[in-house]
Write a protein that holds these residues in place. Structure first.
Motif, PDB file in Angstrom:
ATOM      1  N   GLU A   1       0.854  -1.178   0.000  1.00  0.00           N
ATOM      2  CA  GLU A   1       0.000   0.000   0.000  1.00  0.00           C
ATOM      3  C   GLU A   1       0.894   1.233   0.000  1.00  0.00           C
ATOM      4  O   GLU A   1       1.918   1.261   0.708  1.00  0.00           O
ATOM      5  CB  GLU A   1      -0.862   0.028   1.264  1.00  0.00           C
ATOM      6  CG  GLU A   1      -2.048  -0.908   1.231  1.00  0.00           C
ATOM      7  CD  GLU A   1      -2.946  -0.775   2.447  1.00  0.00           C
ATOM      8  OE1 GLU A   1      -4.006  -1.391   2.460  1.00  0.00           O
ATOM      9  OE2 GLU A   1      -2.564  -0.053   3.397  1.00  0.00           O
ATOM     10  N   PHE A   2       0.498   2.239  -0.745  1.00  0.00           N
ATOM     11  CA  PHE A   2       1.225   3.499  -0.698  1.00  0.00           C
ATOM     12  C   PHE A   2       1.123   4.059   0.721  1.00  0.00           C
ATOM     13  O   PHE A   2       0.050   4.076   1.309  1.00  0.00           O
ATOM     14  CB  PHE A   2       0.613   4.492  -1.695  1.00  0.00           C
ATOM     15  CG  PHE A   2       1.298   5.822  -1.691  1.00  0.00           C
ATOM     16  CD1 PHE A   2       2.497   6.002  -2.358  1.00  0.00           C
ATOM     17  CD2 PHE A   2       0.750   6.893  -0.994  1.00  0.00           C
ATOM     18  CE1 PHE A   2       3.147   7.221  -2.347  1.00  0.00           C
ATOM     19  CE2 PHE A   2       1.391   8.129  -0.981  1.00  0.00           C
ATOM     20  CZ  PHE A   2       2.592   8.294  -1.652  1.00  0.00           C
ATOM     21  N   GLY A   3       2.271   4.441   1.277  1.00  0.00           N
ATOM     22  CA  GLY A   3       2.276   5.010   2.620  1.00  0.00           C
ATOM     23  C   GLY A   3       2.559   3.987   3.715  1.00  0.00           C
ATOM     24  O   GLY A   3       2.648   4.346   4.891  1.00  0.00           O
ATOM     25  N   SER A   4       2.716   2.716   3.320  1.00  0.00           N
ATOM     26  CA  SER A   4       2.919   1.678   4.344  1.00  0.00           C
ATOM     27  C   SER A   4       4.399   1.437   4.633  1.00  0.00           C
ATOM     28  O   SER A   4       4.739   0.700   5.556  1.00  0.00           O
ATOM     29  CB  SER A   4       2.277   0.368   3.888  1.00  0.00           C
ATOM     30  OG  SER A   4       3.018  -0.171   2.806  1.00  0.00           O
ATOM     31  N   GLY A   5       5.272   2.029   3.832  1.00  0.00           N
ATOM     32  CA  GLY A   5       6.715   1.811   4.033  1.00  0.00           C
ATOM     33  C   GLY A   5       7.212   0.524   3.397  1.00  0.00           C
ATOM     34  O   GLY A   5       8.282   0.037   3.751  1.00  0.00           O
TER      35      GLY A   5
ATOM     36  N   CYS B   1       1.477 -11.330   4.887  1.00  0.00           N
ATOM     37  CA  CYS B   1       0.948  -9.959   4.822  1.00  0.00           C
ATOM     38  C   CYS B   1       1.295  -9.277   6.136  1.00  0.00           C
ATOM     39  O   CYS B   1       0.970  -9.798   7.212  1.00  0.00           O
ATOM     40  CB  CYS B   1      -0.568  -9.970   4.641  1.00  0.00           C
ATOM     41  SG  CYS B   1      -1.122 -10.892   3.193  1.00  0.00           S
ATOM     42  N   VAL B   2       1.956  -8.145   6.054  1.00  0.00           N
ATOM     43  CA  VAL B   2       2.472  -7.502   7.264  1.00  0.00           C
ATOM     44  C   VAL B   2       1.920  -6.095   7.416  1.00  0.00           C
ATOM     45  O   VAL B   2       2.024  -5.272   6.497  1.00  0.00           O
ATOM     46  CB  VAL B   2       4.011  -7.377   7.196  1.00  0.00           C
ATOM     47  CG1 VAL B   2       4.552  -6.885   8.523  1.00  0.00           C
ATOM     48  CG2 VAL B   2       4.653  -8.685   6.822  1.00  0.00           C
ATOM     49  N   ASN B   3       1.375  -5.820   8.582  1.00  0.00           N
ATOM     50  CA  ASN B   3       0.887  -4.488   8.922  1.00  0.00           C
ATOM     51  C   ASN B   3       2.025  -3.721   9.600  1.00  0.00           C
ATOM     52  O   ASN B   3       2.367  -3.989  10.749  1.00  0.00           O
ATOM     53  CB  ASN B   3      -0.313  -4.655   9.871  1.00  0.00           C
ATOM     54  CG  ASN B   3      -0.968  -3.343  10.207  1.00  0.00           C
ATOM     55  OD1 ASN B   3      -0.370  -2.280  10.077  1.00  0.00           O
ATOM     56  ND2 ASN B   3      -2.214  -3.417  10.635  1.00  0.00           N
ATOM     57  N   THR B   4       2.604  -2.776   8.883  1.00  0.00           N
ATOM     58  CA  THR B   4       3.792  -2.096   9.418  1.00  0.00           C
ATOM     59  C   THR B   4       3.464  -1.173  10.590  1.00  0.00           C
ATOM     60  O   THR B   4       4.358  -0.810  11.352  1.00  0.00           O
ATOM     61  CB  THR B   4       4.499  -1.275   8.320  1.00  0.00           C
ATOM     62  OG1 THR B   4       3.533  -0.477   7.655  1.00  0.00           O
ATOM     63  CG2 THR B   4       5.212  -2.177   7.328  1.00  0.00           C
ATOM     64  N   ALA B   5       2.195  -0.807  10.738  1.00  0.00           N
ATOM     65  CA  ALA B   5       1.824   0.037  11.888  1.00  0.00           C
ATOM     66  C   ALA B   5       2.091  -0.710  13.190  1.00  0.00           C
ATOM     67  O   ALA B   5       2.376  -0.111  14.225  1.00  0.00           O
ATOM     68  CB  ALA B   5       0.356   0.421  11.797  1.00  0.00           C
ATOM     69  N   SER B   6       2.029  -2.037  13.133  1.00  0.00           N
ATOM     70  CA  SER B   6       2.187  -2.851  14.348  1.00  0.00           C
ATOM     71  C   SER B   6       3.634  -3.206  14.620  1.00  0.00           C
ATOM     72  O   SER B   6       3.974  -3.638  15.720  1.00  0.00           O
ATOM     73  CB  SER B   6       1.388  -4.147  14.198  1.00  0.00           C
ATOM     74  OG  SER B   6       0.129  -3.891  13.626  1.00  0.00           O
ATOM     75  N   PHE B   7       4.486  -3.059  13.630  1.00  0.00           N
ATOM     76  CA  PHE B   7       5.899  -3.432  13.785  1.00  0.00           C
ATOM     77  C   PHE B   7       6.775  -2.299  13.252  1.00  0.00           C
ATOM     78  O   PHE B   7       7.345  -2.394  12.169  1.00  0.00           O
ATOM     79  CB  PHE B   7       6.186  -4.741  13.033  1.00  0.00           C
ATOM     80  CG  PHE B   7       5.249  -5.859  13.388  1.00  0.00           C
ATOM     81  CD1 PHE B   7       5.330  -6.488  14.623  1.00  0.00           C
ATOM     82  CD2 PHE B   7       4.260  -6.278  12.512  1.00  0.00           C
ATOM     83  CE1 PHE B   7       4.448  -7.509  14.970  1.00  0.00           C
ATOM     84  CE2 PHE B   7       3.379  -7.298  12.844  1.00  0.00           C
ATOM     85  CZ  PHE B   7       3.473  -7.916  14.072  1.00  0.00           C
ATOM     86  N   PRO B   8       6.868  -1.214  14.001  1.00  0.00           N
ATOM     87  CA  PRO B   8       7.524  -0.019  13.457  1.00  0.00           C
ATOM     88  C   PRO B   8       9.041  -0.138  13.317  1.00  0.00           C
ATOM     89  O   PRO B   8       9.640   0.660  12.599  1.00  0.00           O
ATOM     90  CB  PRO B   8       7.149   1.076  14.463  1.00  0.00           C
ATOM     91  CG  PRO B   8       6.766   0.361  15.712  1.00  0.00           C
ATOM     92  CD  PRO B   8       6.287  -0.989  15.331  1.00  0.00           C
ATOM     93  N   ASP B   9       9.638  -1.127  13.979  1.00  0.00           N
ATOM     94  CA  ASP B   9      11.094  -1.292  13.853  1.00  0.00           C
ATOM     95  C   ASP B   9      11.382  -2.116  12.593  1.00  0.00           C
ATOM     96  O   ASP B   9      11.353  -3.347  12.612  1.00  0.00           O
ATOM     97  CB  ASP B   9      11.646  -1.992  15.106  1.00  0.00           C
ATOM     98  CG  ASP B   9      13.168  -2.122  15.064  1.00  0.00           C
ATOM     99  OD1 ASP B   9      13.763  -2.012  13.971  1.00  0.00           O
ATOM    100  OD2 ASP B   9      13.762  -2.343  16.137  1.00  0.00           O
ATOM    101  N   PHE B  10      11.672  -1.408  11.500  1.00  0.00           N
ATOM    102  CA  PHE B  10      11.801  -2.066  10.200  1.00  0.00           C
ATOM    103  C   PHE B  10      13.013  -2.989  10.109  1.00  0.00           C
ATOM    104  O   PHE B  10      12.983  -3.978   9.388  1.00  0.00           O
ATOM    105  CB  PHE B  10      11.856  -1.019   9.080  1.00  0.00           C
ATOM    106  CG  PHE B  10      10.494  -0.603   8.614  1.00  0.00           C
ATOM    107  CD1 PHE B  10       9.411  -0.634   9.476  1.00  0.00           C
ATOM    108  CD2 PHE B  10      10.281  -0.203   7.309  1.00  0.00           C
ATOM    109  CE1 PHE B  10       8.146  -0.261   9.054  1.00  0.00           C
ATOM    110  CE2 PHE B  10       9.019   0.168   6.871  1.00  0.00           C
ATOM    111  CZ  PHE B  10       7.956   0.141   7.738  1.00  0.00           C
ATOM    112  N   LYS B  11      14.065  -2.652  10.842  1.00  0.00           N
ATOM    113  CA  LYS B  11      15.261  -3.513  10.814  1.00  0.00           C
ATOM    114  C   LYS B  11      14.899  -4.873  11.418  1.00  0.00           C
ATOM    115  O   LYS B  11      15.234  -5.936  10.888  1.00  0.00           O
ATOM    116  CB  LYS B  11      16.406  -2.875  11.604  1.00  0.00           C
ATOM    117  CG  LYS B  11      17.004  -1.657  10.938  1.00  0.00           C
ATOM    118  CD  LYS B  11      18.515  -1.817  10.724  1.00  0.00           C
ATOM    119  CE  LYS B  11      19.099  -0.578  10.019  1.00  0.00           C
ATOM    120  NZ  LYS B  11      18.483  -0.279   8.710  1.00  0.00           N
TER     121      LYS B  11
END
Lengths: 201, 201
Positions: A10-14, A181-191
């Motif tokens: 999604e656009f904006g999801s990182g 499928c990953v919700n990045t709002a729930s896992f903000p530490d991308f590393k």
């Protein structure tokens, strides 16, 4: 056979940032806008034009019955661009292990059994990320109200869904088309998130 | 606040096994059928009956207009069972860090911000898992043809979707209701998968 990871997002999801992190950890090649540049080179069309054509489903031209058929006079570069995109994505996948962002690569490479990841987020997080990320074209979002920017994000994602569905016949972001499928709002530490995903590949 | 992980899962996807692995790695309490036993104890209904009521949406009884209203004479334990289920799930979440399987716990505990995981798989993998797993009731699946068993699996999942949608107003297995959706057909090493998920919590 090379290991291939495709990232729908999604656009904006990182999704792009996450993809880059995964590629870095695994030492895989990373392809995103590079594909657009390569199509532009091969077709002698401008990158801006190619991007527009390569990321939107075509608007089907219906003949207008006024005695003349207007639609036929519009030159159709869209099909060329799509064909080049398919060829380039296949070439890249044959070259080495890689991470490919967007462009229906999961479907184009379905016979190569890629790991198909979909990255999404909630509306507030997407808005926040767009405000913070000055590297994308929507830094001009500063001039938009939250409501306007949220609507713009939604429109871009609707357009991505249309594009994907038009070219693949599958539903964009529907779990059955993906391995993860990953919700990045729930896992903000991308590393950390990229590390966890990389450990599964 | 305790850390809570809820696992929604397609029947046949191995969600329960994955949940148990995650709980083990993190040292969290694990709740699944224990909830049914506890409801049975509190309501003095049989476990079998409770399971049936607790996992299906109610069939709304319409009055039959034949002069008498038959539906009113059916005692409605369904609501009691659902109320007990809600209370028990809330009590468990207050007691300690935990992993809760199914039962719309992601929705019941939404204010506690659980990690909401959805586990799914493709039709062939679900069929294979059901054939192999003699610990579930569908070991009798041996007597069914593949087609019959696949249909049965589909029916159970349709019933789970109906239950979830009835009690939560949300779409079962739709990404926006979850933090992570995992296709177990793509990651058959459950220990590794559980480890990756645990590393994100």
């Amino acid at each position: 056979m090379n290991k291939i990871i495709t990232i729908g997002r999604e656009f904006g999801s990182g999704g792009r940032e996450l993809a880059r992190n995964i590629a870095e950890i695994l030492g895989y090649a990373y392809y995103d806008r590079e594909i657009i540049s390569e199509i532009a080179k091969r077709t002698s069309l401008s990158e801006r034009y190619v991007q527009n054509v390569a990321e939107h489903r075509p608007i089907i031209p219906f003949p207008i019955h006024t005695g003349r058929t207007f639609w036929a006079v519009i030159p159709d570069y869209g099909q060329n661009v799509q064909q080049e995109q398919h060829s380039i994505i296949r070439e890249l996948a044959e070259k080495s292990d890689c991470v490919i962002v967007g462009r229906g690569a999961d479907y184009i490479l379905r016979n190569e059994k890629p790991y198909r990841i979909f990255v999404y987020s909630d509306a507030d997080s997407k808005l926040k990320r767009c405000r913070e990320n000055s590297s994308n074209d929507y830094s001009k979002g500063e001039e938009m109200t939250d409501k306007e920017l949220a609507r713009r994000i939604e429109q871009i994602n609707e357009s991505r869904a249309e594009y994907y569905e038009f070219y693949t016949g599958q539903k964009w972001g529907c779990r059955s088309n993906y391995d993860l499928c990953v919700n990045t709002a729930s896992f903000p530490d991308f590393k950390k998130l990229a590390q966890a995903i990389a450990s599964l590949i």
